[in-house]
Scaffold this motif. Structure first.
Motif, short mmCIF file in Angstrom:
data_model
loop_
_atom_site.label_atom_id
_atom_site.label_comp_id
_atom_site.label_asym_id
_atom_site.label_seq_id
_atom_site.Cartn_x
_atom_site.Cartn_y
_atom_site.Cartn_z
N ARG A 206 -14.14 45.23 15.79
CA ARG A 206 -15.31 45.76 15.10
C ARG A 206 -14.97 46.99 14.24
NH1 ARG A 206 -19.77 45.58 19.97
NH2 ARG A 206 -19.98 43.29 20.09
N GLU A 258 -31.31 44.51 13.48
CA GLU A 258 -29.98 44.46 14.11
C GLU A 258 -29.77 45.66 15.02
OE1 GLU A 258 -25.22 44.27 12.89
OE2 GLU A 258 -26.79 44.33 11.34
N SER A 261 -31.78 45.24 18.05
CA SER A 261 -31.22 44.24 18.98
C SER A 261 -30.06 44.79 19.80
CB SER A 261 -30.76 43.01 18.21
OG SER A 261 -29.69 43.36 17.33
N ARG A 262 -29.41 45.84 19.34
CA ARG A 262 -28.29 46.42 20.09
C ARG A 262 -28.76 47.30 21.25
NH1 ARG A 262 -24.30 48.34 15.13
NH2 ARG A 262 -23.75 46.23 14.40
N GLU A 265 -28.62 45.61 24.78
CA GLU A 265 -27.22 45.49 25.23
C GLU A 265 -26.69 46.82 25.72
OE1 GLU A 265 -22.82 44.14 23.53
OE2 GLU A 265 -24.61 44.03 22.25
N ALA A 266 -27.00 47.90 24.96
CA ALA A 266 -26.53 49.23 25.37
C ALA A 266 -27.18 49.64 26.69
CB ALA A 266 -26.83 50.25 24.27
N ALA A 325 -26.82 53.41 19.58
CA ALA A 325 -27.77 52.36 19.19
C ALA A 325 -29.08 52.97 18.71
CB ALA A 325 -28.01 51.42 20.37
N GLN A 377 -21.36 54.53 12.95
CA GLN A 377 -20.99 53.21 13.48
C GLN A 377 -19.49 53.14 13.80
OE1 GLN A 377 -22.32 50.40 10.59
NE2 GLN A 377 -24.51 50.62 11.12
N ASN A 380 -19.11 54.84 16.91
CA ASN A 380 -19.59 53.97 17.98
C ASN A 380 -18.59 52.86 18.29
OD1 ASN A 380 -21.93 55.47 18.23
ND2 ASN A 380 -23.08 54.20 16.77
#
Length: 648
Positions: A206, A258, A261-262, A265-266, A325, A377, A380
């Motif tokens: 990533r 987007e 949506s993270r 997960e975090a 996030a 990002q 991150n």
């Protein structure tokens, strides 16, 4: 004198040579000199008397005799019924005689009894000083009580040791059950390494994408500046930017979606990291407790601490990701708002150049914000790489921990087995202690019995009723084991012992009536109480014992007695002892004259020896026994018997 002795020796040697070595030739020579049976018969039937002055030798020479006949003297014997008693000679003996001896040492404290005194069975003969034997007995009894007191303690130890066996076996079962769980945890930890490594690779992949976004965001700044220039230049540029801003709204909305949506997960990573922290904290607490008690190695404690620190780092990383996030959402929302603002600005730019300039400046700010967001990002993404690396390290640490757990579980099994062996050894030791206590009891009981027996041996008593043959031990005499106290004999009834030859032993039965005449003339009667089954090896005779009543004790031990024992009668011949001879095989017998006047050897058995001769059996009822000349004839040799009285 010497010449006479020499001549005598030569003559004796010549006679022995002729009798022993030339016996057959001598017998043949004498047979030729003796008259035959026919000559004797003719001489007997001859009517002519012999001359009165002729000697006996001339008359014998006148008879006709066989050439090989031997003249012998014979005696015609007729079998007679002899008495039915077996006659023996023996002596009296006490029925029982014992020399009472001491079995222990001590000084005599009893008054002695004099010989000749009558004693009863169990009567005290000698009493010894007890000395310290009572103290020894008390000491032995005390040791016995002490040994008995040790038995409950030994049995309690045995019960305690046996009670530890179930717990030790339960610990073994528990430890063995923990091994598969530890091995499963090891497999699970090893299986988590590939996933963590994949997450690390994904996070590392990533980073270039986010860096590209940063470059893209940086590239937007000149564009925004050019748009500002364009906005300032002309409205068409502002309208173009309006259209561009309107086109950027969907992209900002997509970026917002987007970013939103993270967030789950975090949050999930945060919860997972917190769960790992709690698990690591539990493991750390368990490892610390076991390490304090000595049931776990320090490596396990270090592994648990490392896992705990890794879990805390994972929480921090997850929280940073959550914040990132949230920042992404804020940035996406800012981008969306900037896009709307650009639209409005573009519209305003359409309306006014100044508004377009402001909008262009806002676009520049938005571009710079995109750069910042892209940098965020990147950070991150790098944090995700670090998190993935931490996860890989945590997975490897979990593998190490699982390995330590497996080793610890196996060590626990070994320790539990050792505890079981120790418990079993304790049982064996307790059993040994119990056996030792029981052995001590037996030893103490034996000591008590020995002490009591030693005390009982202080009184020496008569084993049976009888007569003292000797004085008892004198007062004050020191007795040792085996020292004689007295001799006791029993004379009522009394035994009369004799020895019977093997030729007559079969005629004597147990219980047969018997009589005896003592040396002083007294006659007594009794029965046969014993007949030996084994012969005396020296005399080849058998021991016979008579039992005779002796209530007045007048019959003494050792008196000579002539014995008659009732037995079945037998026919026998009374012959002189000189008549007996031996054949070539050593058998005892006599030589007889047959009907055809030849010599014949007949073996005999001696029944009794008397003053008048020997009574024998084994001969016919009527027989002519050669009484003189039997040594000069053998079986089948013709003989001329003369039935005259033998001159003794």
């Amino acid at each position: 004198m010497r010449i006479v002795s020499i001549i005598t020796a030569i003559l004796v040697a010549a006679v022995l040579y002729g009798v022993v070595l030339k016996r057959d030739a001598l017998l043949s020579w004498t047979a030729r000199l003796s008259p035959s049976a026919e000559e004797r018969a003719e001489a007997a039937t001859d009517p002519a008397p012999a001359p009165e002055a002729a000697p006996v030798e001339s008359a014998m020479e006148a008879r006709e005799t066989p050439e090989n006949a031997v003249r012998v003297m014979a005696n015609r014997s007729v079998a007679q019924e002899i008495d039915s008693a077996v006659q023996l000679r023996g002596e009296t003996q006490a029925l029982r005689q014992v020399e009472v001896r001491a079995e222990t040492a001590g000084k005599v404290i009893s008054t002695p009894l004099r010989k000749g005194a009558l004693v009863e069975e169990g009567q005290l003969l000698c009493e010894l000083d007890p000395g310290t034997r009572e103290v020894t007995l008390m000491e032995a009894r005390a040791r016995l009580a002490e040994a008995k007191a040790m038995v409950p303690e030994a049995r309690a130890r045995l019960a305690e040791a046996e009670a530890q066996i179930p717990a030790a076996r339960a610990r073994i079962t528990e430890a063995e059950a923990a091994v598969p769980a530890a091995e499963a945890a090891l497999l699970e930890a090893r299986a988590g390494i590939p996933a963590a490594e994949a997450s690390q690779k994904e996070a590392e992949a990533r980073v270039p994408e986010v860096e590209a976004r940063l470059e893209e965001a940086k590239a937007r700044v000149p564009e925004a500046e050019s748009r500002l220039a364009e906005a300032e230049a002309a409205v068409p540029a502002a309208e173009a930017r309006l259209r561009e801003a309107e086109a950027a709204v969907p992209a900002a909305e997509a970026a917002l979606e987007e970013a939103e949506s993270r967030v789950p997960e975090a949050e999930a990573r945060v919860r997972q990291a917190e769960a790992q922290v709690r698990e690591a904290e539990i493991n750390l607490t368990a490892a610390s407790s076991l390490a304090k008690d000595g049931f776990a190695a320090q490596t396990r404690l270090a592994s648990a601490e490392a896992a705990y620190e890794t879990a805390k780092a994972s929480v921090q990383t997850a929280q940073a990701g959550l914040k990132a996030a949230a920042s992404g959402i804020q940035a996406a929302r800012s981008g969306l708002e900037g896009a709307h603002a650009g639209v409005e600005t573009a519209r305003s730019n359409i309306e006014a150049a100044r508004a377009a300039v402001q909008a262009a400046r806002s676009g520049i700010r938005n571009a710079e914000a995109g750069v910042i967001a892209a940098r965020t990002q990147i950070e991150n993404a790098k944090a995700g790489v670090q998190t993935a690396q931490s996860q890989v390290e945590g997975a490897r640490a979990r593998v190490s921990t699982a390995l330590s757990n497996v080793e610890g579980a196996k060590a626990a099994v070994i320790s539990a087995n050792s505890q079981l062996e120790g418990a079993q050894a304790g049982i064996q030791s307790a059993r040994t202690g119990e056996e030792s206590a029981l052995s001590a009891i037996q030893s103490a009981e034996a000591a008590v019995a020995a002490a009591q027996k030693d005390i009982d041996r202080l009184s020496i008593t008569a084993p049976f009723a009888g007569l003292l043959e000797t004085d008892t031990a004198e007062l004050g005499a020191l007795m040792q084991p085996g020292s004689a106290c007295a001799t006791v004999i029993q004379l009522d009834p009394v035994k009369i012992v004799a020895y019977v030859p093997e030729t007559s032993v079969s005629r004597i039965d147990l219980g047969a009536q018997a009589g005896a005449r003592l040396a002083d003339g007294r006659e007594v009667a009794g029965i046969v109480a014993f007949v030996s089954r084994s012969a005396d090896p020296a005399t080849r005779t058998f021991r016979v014992e008579l039992e005779v009543a002796n209530p007045d004790l007048t019959i003494r031990d050792g008196q000579t007695a002539d014995i008659l024992i009732e037995a079945e009668g037998a026919k026998g011949h009374l012959v002189a002892q000189s008549t007996l001879t031996l054949d070539d095989e050593g058998a005892l017998g006599v030589r007889t004259v047959t009907e055809d006047e030849t010599a014949k050897f007949i073996p005999v058995t001696i029944l009794r020896d008397t003053r008048d001769g020997v009574w024998v059996t084994g001969l016919p009822d009527t027989v002519d026994v050669i009484v003189l000349g039997q040594e000069y004839v053998t079986d089948g040799v013709p003989v001329v018997p003369s039935f005259e009285e033998v001159i003794q």
